[in-house]
Design a protein around this motif. Structure first.
Motif, mmCIF file in Angstrom:
data_model
loop_
_atom_site.group_PDB
_atom_site.id
_atom_site.type_symbol
_atom_site.label_atom_id
_atom_site.label_comp_id
_atom_site.label_asym_id
_atom_site.label_seq_id
_atom_site.Cartn_x
_atom_site.Cartn_y
_atom_site.Cartn_z
ATOM 1 N N UNK A 140 0.833 -1.163 -0.061
ATOM 2 C CA UNK A 140 -0.158 0.037 0.191
ATOM 3 C C UNK A 140 0.868 1.201 0.098
ATOM 4 N N UNK A 141 0.286 2.115 -0.997
ATOM 5 C CA UNK A 141 1.183 3.482 -1.042
ATOM 6 C C UNK A 141 2.659 3.381 -1.985
ATOM 7 N N UNK A 142 2.919 2.112 -2.337
ATOM 8 C CA UNK A 142 3.998 2.151 -3.343
ATOM 9 C C UNK A 142 3.578 2.561 -4.809
ATOM 10 N N UNK A 143 4.570 2.580 -5.439
ATOM 11 C CA UNK A 143 4.289 2.873 -6.849
ATOM 12 C C UNK A 143 5.362 1.861 -7.767
ATOM 13 N N UNK A 144 4.986 1.779 -9.131
ATOM 14 C CA UNK A 144 5.706 1.111 -10.173
ATOM 15 C C UNK A 144 6.990 1.076 -9.950
ATOM 16 N N UNK A 145 7.859 -0.123 -9.674
ATOM 17 C CA UNK A 145 9.226 0.105 -9.786
ATOM 18 C C UNK A 145 9.649 -0.168 -8.410
ATOM 19 N N UNK A 146 8.681 0.193 -7.248
ATOM 20 C CA UNK A 146 9.114 0.062 -5.917
ATOM 21 C C UNK A 146 9.245 -1.641 -5.526
ATOM 22 N N UNK A 147 10.242 -1.651 -4.609
ATOM 23 C CA UNK A 147 10.496 -3.039 -4.095
ATOM 24 C C UNK A 147 9.993 -3.099 -2.645
ATOM 25 N N UNK A 148 9.288 -4.338 -1.963
ATOM 26 C CA UNK A 148 9.050 -4.345 -0.781
ATOM 27 C C UNK A 148 9.520 -5.686 -0.260
ATOM 28 N N UNK A 149 9.979 -5.857 0.847
ATOM 29 C CA UNK A 149 10.406 -7.069 1.444
ATOM 30 C C UNK A 149 9.829 -7.759 2.568
ATOM 31 N N UNK A 150 9.161 -8.908 2.187
ATOM 32 C CA UNK A 150 8.166 -9.644 3.335
ATOM 33 C C UNK A 150 9.241 -10.601 3.877
ATOM 34 N N UNK A 151 9.439 -10.290 5.089
ATOM 35 C CA UNK A 151 10.350 -10.982 5.990
ATOM 36 C C UNK A 151 9.719 -12.523 6.374
ATOM 37 N N UNK A 152 10.217 -13.410 5.718
ATOM 38 C CA UNK A 152 9.869 -14.634 6.017
ATOM 39 C C UNK A 152 11.032 -15.635 6.407
ATOM 40 N N UNK A 153 10.703 -16.830 6.851
ATOM 41 C CA UNK A 153 11.955 -17.768 7.350
ATOM 42 C C UNK A 153 11.737 -18.796 6.468
ATOM 43 N N UNK A 154 12.794 -19.444 5.844
ATOM 44 C CA UNK A 154 14.249 -19.109 6.057
ATOM 45 C C UNK A 154 14.597 -17.967 5.375
ATOM 46 N N UNK A 155 14.086 -17.400 4.075
ATOM 47 C CA UNK A 155 14.452 -16.694 3.190
ATOM 48 C C UNK A 155 13.205 -15.367 3.028
ATOM 49 N N UNK A 156 13.751 -14.166 3.144
ATOM 50 C CA UNK A 156 12.658 -13.073 2.819
ATOM 51 C C UNK A 156 12.369 -13.268 1.392
ATOM 52 N N UNK A 157 11.216 -12.555 1.095
ATOM 53 C CA UNK A 157 10.770 -12.426 -0.320
ATOM 54 C C UNK A 157 10.445 -11.020 -0.656
ATOM 55 N N UNK A 158 11.151 -10.846 -1.927
ATOM 56 C CA UNK A 158 11.170 -9.663 -2.702
ATOM 57 C C UNK A 158 9.959 -9.454 -3.592
ATOM 58 N N UNK A 159 9.263 -8.453 -3.525
ATOM 59 C CA UNK A 159 8.083 -7.997 -4.413
ATOM 60 C C UNK A 159 8.417 -6.880 -5.201
ATOM 61 N N UNK A 160 8.404 -6.820 -6.429
ATOM 62 C CA UNK A 160 8.784 -5.650 -7.162
ATOM 63 C C UNK A 160 7.533 -5.441 -7.893
ATOM 64 N N UNK A 161 6.795 -4.145 -7.861
ATOM 65 C CA UNK A 161 5.750 -3.612 -8.610
ATOM 66 C C UNK A 161 5.884 -3.275 -9.942
ATOM 67 N N UNK A 162 5.432 -4.233 -10.880
ATOM 68 C CA UNK A 162 5.600 -3.879 -12.357
ATOM 69 C C UNK A 162 4.438 -2.981 -12.997
ATOM 70 N N UNK A 163 3.389 -3.141 -12.301
ATOM 71 C CA UNK A 163 2.157 -2.418 -12.947
ATOM 72 C C UNK A 163 1.127 -2.513 -12.007
ATOM 73 N N UNK A 164 0.265 -1.317 -12.117
ATOM 74 C CA UNK A 164 -0.782 -1.006 -11.180
ATOM 75 C C UNK A 164 -2.072 -0.588 -12.194
ATOM 76 N N UNK A 165 -3.165 -1.207 -11.708
ATOM 77 C CA UNK A 165 -4.605 -0.716 -12.408
ATOM 78 C C UNK A 165 -5.616 -1.021 -11.493
ATOM 79 N N UNK A 166 -6.408 -0.144 -11.870
ATOM 80 C CA UNK A 166 -8.059 -0.166 -11.044
ATOM 81 C C UNK A 166 -8.983 -0.464 -12.186
ATOM 82 N N UNK A 167 -9.712 -1.930 -11.867
ATOM 83 C CA UNK A 167 -10.552 -2.324 -12.726
ATOM 84 C C UNK A 167 -11.879 -1.983 -11.931
ATOM 85 N N UNK A 168 -12.928 -1.398 -12.437
ATOM 86 C CA UNK A 168 -14.209 -1.233 -11.508
ATOM 87 C C UNK A 168 -14.904 -2.375 -11.596
#
Length: 168
Positions: A140-168
Motif C-alpha cells: 500500500x502506497x507504493x508505486x511502479x518500480x518500488x520493491x518491498x520485502x516480506x520477511x519470511x523464514x528461512x528466506x525473505x521474499x522481494x516483491x517488485x511492482x511492475x504494473x498498477x491498474x484499477x478495474x471497476x
C-alpha cells in the motif's frame, strides 16, 4: 419453566456457524463494488435456500432454518458495515485498496497478478488478497518500480511492482 421439566429431545440445537473471514475489531470493512455484489448475492441465495427447503421432518427443518438464519445474521452484519470503495477515484500511480497489481516475486521469471480486496472477497486461488494481509499492507502506497520485502523464514521474499491498474 425450570429446565428440569423439559425433555432433552425437545431442546433445539444451537447451530454452529463457521465465522466469516476475520476482520479485526475497529478495522473498516472496505469492499469493492464486485465484493458488495457478491455479498448481496450470497444473502439472496441463503434466503432462497431457507425459503425453499424441502425437508419434511419438522425438527430437521427447524435446525436447517436456524443454521441459515445464523449465517444470514453474520452476513447482514458484514453487509451493514461494508464501505464500498470507488476504484475510479483511487490514485492511478499508487497501490491502494482495489488495485490490481502485476508483481515480480523474488527470482521468478513470470510475473504474478494480484488484486487487493476486502476480507470477504479474498481468495488466493483467484489472485485476490485481503487488504489486511501482510503483503497488502507492505504494498500500500507504493508505486511502479518500488520493491518491498516480506520477511519470511528461512528466506525473505522481494516483491517488485511492475504494473498498477484499477478495474471497476
Amino acid at each position: 419453566m425450570s429446565r428440569g421439566f423439559v425433555k432433552e429431545e425437545d431442546q433445539e440445537e444451537v447451530p454452529m456457524v463457521p465465522p466469516r473471514a476475520d476482520l479485526p475489531e475497529g478495522v473498516t470493512n472496505y469492499v469493492t463494488q464486485t465484493g458488495m455484489s457478491e455479498l448481496l448475492q450470497e444473502q439472496e441465495d441463503l434466503i432462497k435456500e431457507r425459503d425453499s427447503s424441502e425437508i419434511k421432518d419438522e425438527k430437521e427443518k427447524r435446525i436447517q432454518t436456524n443454521f441459515i438464519n445464523a449465517k444470514l445474521g453474520l452476513l447482514k452484519t458484514r453487509i451493514a458495515s461494508a464501505q464500498v470503495i470507488d476504484l475510479s477515484k483511487q490514485p492511478k500511480d499508487e497501490v491502494r485498496f482495489g488495485a490490481s497489481l502485476k508483481l515480480k516475486i523474488g527470482d521468478q521469471s513470470k510475473p504474478q497478478q494480484f488484486q487487493i480486496v476486502g476480507v470477504d472477497e479474498a481468495d488466493i486461488a483467484k489472485g485476490k488478497i485481503s487488504f489486511i494481509s501482510p503483503i497488502a499492507k507492505l504494498l500500500t502506497n507504493k508505486k511502479v518500480g518500488d520493491k518491498v520485502i516480506l520477511e519470511l523464514k528461512p528466506k525473505n521474499r522481494v516483491f517488485e511492482i511492475l504494473e498498477i491498474e484499477y478495474d471497476s
